[in-house]
Design a protein around this motif. Structure first.
Motif, PDB file in Angstrom:
ATOM      1  N   PHE A 154      26.236-159.106  22.936  1.00  0.00           N
ATOM      2  CA  PHE A 154      24.388-159.469  23.496  1.00  0.00           C
ATOM      3  C   PHE A 154      24.008-160.480  22.534  1.00  0.00           C
ATOM      4  O   PHE A 154      23.493-159.926  21.037  1.00  0.00           O
ATOM      5  CB  PHE A 154      23.696-158.672  24.354  1.00  0.00           C
ATOM      6  CG  PHE A 154      24.250-158.319  25.921  1.00  0.00           C
ATOM      7  CD1 PHE A 154      24.606-159.017  27.248  1.00  0.00           C
ATOM      8  CD2 PHE A 154      25.345-157.349  26.042  1.00  0.00           C
ATOM      9  CE1 PHE A 154      24.749-158.747  28.391  1.00  0.00           C
ATOM     10  CE2 PHE A 154      25.865-156.630  26.716  1.00  0.00           C
ATOM     11  CZ  PHE A 154      25.860-157.787  27.755  1.00  0.00           C
ATOM     12  N   ASN A 201      12.599-161.236  27.208  1.00  0.00           N
ATOM     13  CA  ASN A 201      12.993-160.968  26.239  1.00  0.00           C
ATOM     14  C   ASN A 201      14.692-161.335  27.423  1.00  0.00           C
ATOM     15  O   ASN A 201      14.518-160.889  28.689  1.00  0.00           O
ATOM     16  CB  ASN A 201      13.859-159.657  25.624  1.00  0.00           C
ATOM     17  CG  ASN A 201      13.194-159.512  24.400  1.00  0.00           C
ATOM     18  OD1 ASN A 201      12.293-160.110  24.004  1.00  0.00           O
ATOM     19  ND2 ASN A 201      12.747-157.812  24.318  1.00  0.00           N
ATOM     20  N   TYR A 202      15.562-162.377  27.027  1.00  0.00           N
ATOM     21  CA  TYR A 202      16.695-162.420  27.593  1.00  0.00           C
ATOM     22  C   TYR A 202      18.013-162.452  26.467  1.00  0.00           C
ATOM     23  O   TYR A 202      17.734-162.594  26.068  1.00  0.00           O
ATOM     24  CB  TYR A 202      16.797-164.160  28.674  1.00  0.00           C
ATOM     25  CG  TYR A 202      16.837-165.271  27.671  1.00  0.00           C
ATOM     26  CD1 TYR A 202      15.685-165.569  27.578  1.00  0.00           C
ATOM     27  CD2 TYR A 202      18.097-165.689  28.117  1.00  0.00           C
ATOM     28  CE1 TYR A 202      15.590-166.824  26.853  1.00  0.00           C
ATOM     29  CE2 TYR A 202      17.827-166.838  27.560  1.00  0.00           C
ATOM     30  CZ  TYR A 202      16.686-167.581  26.463  1.00  0.00           C
ATOM     31  OH  TYR A 202      16.842-168.725  26.111  1.00  0.00           O
ATOM     32  N   TYR A 203      19.190-162.037  27.399  1.00  0.00           N
ATOM     33  CA  TYR A 203      20.541-161.769  27.186  1.00  0.00           C
ATOM     34  C   TYR A 203      21.642-163.048  27.619  1.00  0.00           C
ATOM     35  O   TYR A 203      21.776-162.749  27.847  1.00  0.00           O
ATOM     36  CB  TYR A 203      20.769-160.835  26.977  1.00  0.00           C
ATOM     37  CG  TYR A 203      19.436-159.579  26.375  1.00  0.00           C
ATOM     38  CD1 TYR A 203      19.588-159.006  25.091  1.00  0.00           C
ATOM     39  CD2 TYR A 203      18.406-159.226  26.692  1.00  0.00           C
ATOM     40  CE1 TYR A 203      18.908-157.977  24.834  1.00  0.00           C
ATOM     41  CE2 TYR A 203      17.462-158.531  26.826  1.00  0.00           C
ATOM     42  CZ  TYR A 203      18.240-157.897  25.520  1.00  0.00           C
ATOM     43  OH  TYR A 203      16.809-156.860  24.600  1.00  0.00           O
ATOM     44  N   TRP A 204      22.671-162.960  26.649  1.00  0.00           N
ATOM     45  CA  TRP A 204      23.540-164.184  26.432  1.00  0.00           C
ATOM     46  C   TRP A 204      25.226-162.774  26.306  1.00  0.00           C
ATOM     47  O   TRP A 204      24.942-162.853  25.224  1.00  0.00           O
ATOM     48  CB  TRP A 204      23.959-164.777  25.989  1.00  0.00           C
ATOM     49  CG  TRP A 204      22.696-166.338  26.412  1.00  0.00           C
ATOM     50  CD1 TRP A 204      21.809-166.601  25.715  1.00  0.00           C
ATOM     51  CD2 TRP A 204      23.250-167.075  27.553  1.00  0.00           C
ATOM     52  NE1 TRP A 204      21.169-167.888  26.903  1.00  0.00           N
ATOM     53  CE2 TRP A 204      21.852-168.134  27.322  1.00  0.00           C
ATOM     54  CE3 TRP A 204      24.177-166.996  28.316  1.00  0.00           C
ATOM     55  CZ2 TRP A 204      22.419-168.688  28.514  1.00  0.00           C
ATOM     56  CZ3 TRP A 204      24.155-168.332  29.014  1.00  0.00           C
ATOM     57  CH2 TRP A 204      23.252-168.490  29.497  1.00  0.00           C
TER      58      TRP A 204
END
Lengths: 255, 255
Positions: free
Chosen positions: B190, B200-203
């Motif tokens: 991620f 926070n965000y995740y790819w």
């Protein structure tokens, strides 16, 4: 034992909280579950949008995280981001309502367990039979007993256990049976309605069909107040038919 | 032959239009496909919301309908509402990018075909190998040839064919091979980012792992410019492990 817990009914569903509380009496539990209900999402994953992860400030004996995605997303993030390592066991559930027969391919709960199986973690999906009157305490207590008796490390890679627990008081459960995913399915129909602007819309409905001759069919164990335990894998090849095709068709060249 | 066509890339995707145009030269084609892209939705179905069905006013040799749902929804509505009867064949695709190994459990395209298989319709999923440079003409032409040669009525209930076509010009395709769903999978990771409000965000990212020793592994056929044809079923029971468990555990009673 470190146990990662997920589900498809959402992080605040009664079933997952009952399971996590029961397991946390004996094991280290971390909950990573969908922010919102994700029933019948199948094995969906979120590729085109990012995922938000949030630690919830809830007073429990275990940590709870929500993910803005599907059960499979939660398992991937639970392992890679939250824990940073594989847990000893993953349990997905307790689902509100059963996952028998063809439900297995639609179920977000089962997909959570299969995602663990792909990641190389011993994994279990657990569902309480009745959607209307689920009995989570029965299922949670059963799982606690089952983990004493069953060596989860023996579950092969790419395989998970799909467990369905009758919705009856614990003392009415007769035991557990090894079962096979049955041909139990739905006869679909759609109820048509008209929206206020004149457009047609449809509600999906279905009637359950139970006519699998296999004595090991998953739903037959439940009907006798046994817990059904079905080992399922992510490999869908129909080996018998493949063999028949190989006899009939050689590898074919074009032209 | 009446053919129902669906996909997961959406009703206006290049792949489905190429397929439907090619098939309509010889067969009666009806397209029922998702209004919006539904890649990696797995076998999701829409139970908590209704579905909107719309006939598109597009000038083609076949009818096109959009559904505000998933590929599995489209197949159910295509059969029950649009056609009102089972078609002779269902084809899901042509998907942009391959569906090999564990992709099969995530793929909306494959789930479309498995939904047809559950409904008792001979069903095929077809994907063009490359996401970046799909060659739909090659895949569509192959399917037309394949239908001449392969008796789709021989496909057993609850089973579909998962077909992957190399992204090369048609005259470079060497032929087709019967294959097995492989252990090809992803090593996930991620990428963390911070949104403008500090969250926070995740790819989700992944590296492909191809290390299946099976000479019939689906991805190996593609690497040699063969089309891979894998028969897959909706029954996930791990029979080998079930047998081993039966030897070790009798049906267990509680108490």
């Amino acid at each position: 034992m470190n146990i990662l817990v997920t589900n498809d009914d959402g992080v605040t569903a009664d079933g997952i909280l009952c399971l996590a509380r029961t397991l946390s009496k004996k094991y280290k539990v971390t909950v990573v579950a969908p922010e919102t209900e994700q029933s019948a999402v199948g094995h969906a994953i979120t590729l085109r949008l990012p995922l938000w992860l949030r630690k919830l400030d809830i007073n429990e004996n275990f940590e709870i995280y929500s993910v803005s995605g599907t059960p499979a997303d939660c398992v991937k993030m639970g392992i890679d981001v939250v824990l940073g390592e594989k847990p000893d066991l993953l349990i997905s559930g307790i689902n509100r309502g059963n996952n028998l027969g063809t439900d297995v391919v639609y179920s977000g709960t089962v997909s959570g367990a299969l995602e663990g199986a792909i990641a190389g973690v011993p994994s279990i999906a657990v569902s309480s039979y009745s959607f209307e009157n689920p009995m989570y305490e029965t299922a949670a207590k059963f799982i606690l007993d089952f983990l004493e008796e069953f060596d989860v490390r023996s579950i092969p890679r790419f395989t998970a256990l799909n467990i369905n627990v009758p919705s009856v008081p614990y003392d009415q459960i007769k035991g557990w049976k090894l079962t096979r995913q049955s041909k139990r399915m739905y006869d679909d129909y759609f109820e048509k309605r008209v929206d206020p602007s004149g457009g047609n819309y449809y509600w999906m409905m279905g009637t359950i069909i139970e006519d699998d001759p296999d004595p090991k069919a998953d739903y037959k164990a439940i009907a006798e107040n046994y817990v059904s335990v079905t080992p399922i894998s992510v490999f869908l090849t129909n080996e018998e038919y493949l063999k028949r095709l190989e006899e009939r068709y050689e590898d074919k060249t074009i032209r």
